[in-house]
Write a protein that holds these residues in place. Structure first.
Motif, PDB file in Angstrom:
ATOM      1  N   ASN A   1       0.828  -1.205   0.000  1.00 17.47           N
ATOM      2  CA  ASN A   1       0.000   0.000   0.000  1.00 17.47           C
ATOM      3  C   ASN A   1       0.867   1.263   0.000  1.00 17.47           C
ATOM      4  O   ASN A   1       0.563   2.240  -0.699  1.00 17.47           O
ATOM      5  CB  ASN A   1      -0.936  -0.003   1.210  1.00 17.47           C
ATOM      6  N   ALA A   2       1.944   1.243   0.766  1.00 14.58           N
ATOM      7  CA  ALA A   2       2.834   2.405   0.835  1.00 14.58           C
ATOM      8  C   ALA A   2       3.478   2.673  -0.523  1.00 14.58           C
ATOM      9  O   ALA A   2       3.541   3.828  -0.969  1.00 14.58           O
ATOM     10  CB  ALA A   2       3.905   2.192   1.905  1.00 14.58           C
ATOM     11  N   MET A   3       3.935   1.636  -1.199  1.00 15.24           N
ATOM     12  CA  MET A   3       4.555   1.818  -2.516  1.00 15.24           C
ATOM     13  C   MET A   3       3.545   2.362  -3.529  1.00 15.24           C
ATOM     14  O   MET A   3       3.861   3.246  -4.320  1.00 15.24           O
ATOM     15  CB  MET A   3       5.145   0.498  -3.019  1.00 15.24           C
ATOM     16  N   LYS A   4       2.347   1.830  -3.474  1.00 12.68           N
ATOM     17  CA  LYS A   4       1.289   2.282  -4.387  1.00 12.68           C
ATOM     18  C   LYS A   4       0.957   3.758  -4.136  1.00 12.68           C
ATOM     19  O   LYS A   4       0.832   4.543  -5.075  1.00 12.68           O
ATOM     20  CB  LYS A   4       0.051   1.411  -4.160  1.00 12.68           C
ATOM     21  N   ALA A   5       0.820   4.130  -2.877  1.00 12.52           N
ATOM     22  CA  ALA A   5       0.505   5.514  -2.520  1.00 12.52           C
ATOM     23  C   ALA A   5       1.655   6.452  -2.887  1.00 12.52           C
ATOM     24  O   ALA A   5       1.428   7.584  -3.318  1.00 12.52           O
ATOM     25  CB  ALA A   5       0.184   5.617  -1.029  1.00 12.52           C
ATOM     26  N   TRP A   6       2.890   5.988  -2.712  1.00 10.19           N
ATOM     27  CA  TRP A   6       4.061   6.812  -3.050  1.00 10.19           C
ATOM     28  C   TRP A   6       4.053   7.135  -4.541  1.00 10.19           C
ATOM     29  O   TRP A   6       4.262   8.272  -4.942  1.00 10.19           O
ATOM     30  CB  TRP A   6       5.345   6.081  -2.662  1.00 10.19           C
ATOM     31  N   LYS A   7       3.791   6.122  -5.354  1.00 13.56           N
ATOM     32  CA  LYS A   7       3.765   6.311  -6.802  1.00 13.56           C
ATOM     33  C   LYS A   7       2.579   7.163  -7.241  1.00 13.56           C
ATOM     34  O   LYS A   7       2.687   7.940  -8.188  1.00 13.56           O
ATOM     35  CB  LYS A   7       3.720   4.963  -7.521  1.00 13.56           C
ATOM     36  N   ALA A   8       1.444   7.023  -6.578  1.00 14.23           N
ATOM     37  CA  ALA A   8       0.230   7.752  -6.951  1.00 14.23           C
ATOM     38  C   ALA A   8       0.374   9.250  -6.713  1.00 14.23           C
ATOM     39  O   ALA A   8      -0.232  10.053  -7.421  1.00 14.23           O
ATOM     40  CB  ALA A   8      -0.966   7.215  -6.180  1.00 14.23           C
TER      41      ALA A   8
ATOM     42  N   ALA B   1      -5.998  10.875  -2.627  1.00 12.97           N
ATOM     43  CA  ALA B   1      -7.335  10.472  -3.077  1.00 12.97           C
ATOM     44  C   ALA B   1      -7.458   8.951  -2.973  1.00 12.97           C
ATOM     45  O   ALA B   1      -6.577   8.210  -3.388  1.00 12.97           O
ATOM     46  CB  ALA B   1      -7.562  10.924  -4.509  1.00 12.97           C
ATOM     47  N   GLY B   2      -8.534   8.520  -2.377  1.00  9.86           N
ATOM     48  CA  GLY B   2      -8.759   7.092  -2.209  1.00  9.86           C
ATOM     49  C   GLY B   2      -8.171   6.524  -0.930  1.00  9.86           C
ATOM     50  O   GLY B   2      -8.362   5.346  -0.637  1.00  9.86           O
ATOM     51  N   THR B   3      -7.446   7.349  -0.189  1.00 12.58           N
ATOM     52  CA  THR B   3      -6.882   6.903   1.088  1.00 12.58           C
ATOM     53  C   THR B   3      -7.691   7.534   2.216  1.00 12.58           C
ATOM     54  O   THR B   3      -7.897   8.741   2.227  1.00 12.58           O
ATOM     55  CB  THR B   3      -5.406   7.322   1.224  1.00 12.58           C
ATOM     56  N   SER B   4      -8.129   6.730   3.140  1.00  8.38           N
ATOM     57  CA  SER B   4      -8.946   7.214   4.243  1.00  8.38           C
ATOM     58  C   SER B   4      -8.117   7.302   5.523  1.00  8.38           C
ATOM     59  O   SER B   4      -7.567   6.294   5.981  1.00  8.38           O
ATOM     60  CB  SER B   4     -10.127   6.264   4.461  1.00  8.38           C
ATOM     61  N   TRP B   5      -8.041   8.505   6.083  1.00  6.70           N
ATOM     62  CA  TRP B   5      -7.310   8.658   7.352  1.00  6.70           C
ATOM     63  C   TRP B   5      -8.030   7.901   8.455  1.00  6.70           C
ATOM     64  O   TRP B   5      -7.391   7.400   9.383  1.00  6.70           O
ATOM     65  CB  TRP B   5      -7.107  10.135   7.714  1.00  6.70           C
TER      66      TRP B   5
ATOM     67  N   ASN C   1       1.254  13.041   0.615  1.00  2.00           N
ATOM     68  CA  ASN C   1       0.321  13.110  -0.505  1.00  2.00           C
ATOM     69  C   ASN C   1      -0.758  14.160  -0.293  1.00  2.00           C
ATOM     70  O   ASN C   1      -1.182  14.815  -1.246  1.00  2.00           O
ATOM     71  CB  ASN C   1      -0.285  11.733  -0.776  1.00  2.00           C
ATOM     72  N   LYS C   2      -1.199  14.336   0.957  1.00  2.00           N
ATOM     73  CA  LYS C   2      -2.161  15.409   1.262  1.00  2.00           C
ATOM     74  C   LYS C   2      -1.544  16.763   0.942  1.00  2.00           C
ATOM     75  O   LYS C   2      -2.196  17.649   0.377  1.00  2.00           O
ATOM     76  CB  LYS C   2      -2.603  15.370   2.724  1.00  2.00           C
TER      77      LYS C   2
END
Length: 92
Positions: free
Chosen positions: A20-27, A31-35, A82-83
């Motif tokens: 998940n971290a790698m995917k979010a880093w690349k993205a 968006a699509g991530t819920s705190w 990302n935020k």
């Protein structure tokens, strides 16, 4: 045997965090991530760790809890980054 099964559960569940971290880093977007989701998972790990101490079952499985928590902390850091990137794009 219970500790081995608990560790297997934690490893299986915990493998998702680096992915998940790698995917979010690349993205490069939150968006699509819920705190709230991250917060609930964090609370779950903290409760699991506390249960080990309260129940007097502190053993080697605690290491797996802390490894998962560290991977989850990386997700929190990437989420914050990302935020900030999202906010920067909105201002521009």
């Amino acid at each position: 045997m219970a500790a081995v099964l608990e560790a297997i559960m934690l490893v299986c569940f915990g493998l998702s965090w680096p992915i998940n971290a790698m995917k979010a880093w690349k993205a490069r977007t939150a968006a699509g991530t819920s705190w709230m989701f991250l917060a609930l998972i964090t609370l779950g790990y903290v409760a699991g760790i506390a249960a080990k101490f309260v129940g007097g079952t502190v053993n080697w499985v605690l290491i797996v809890y802390f490894l998962n928590l560290a991977a989850l902390a990386a997700n929190w850091i990437i989420f914050a980054r990302n935020k900030a990137l999202d906010a920067q794009r909105t201002r521009a």
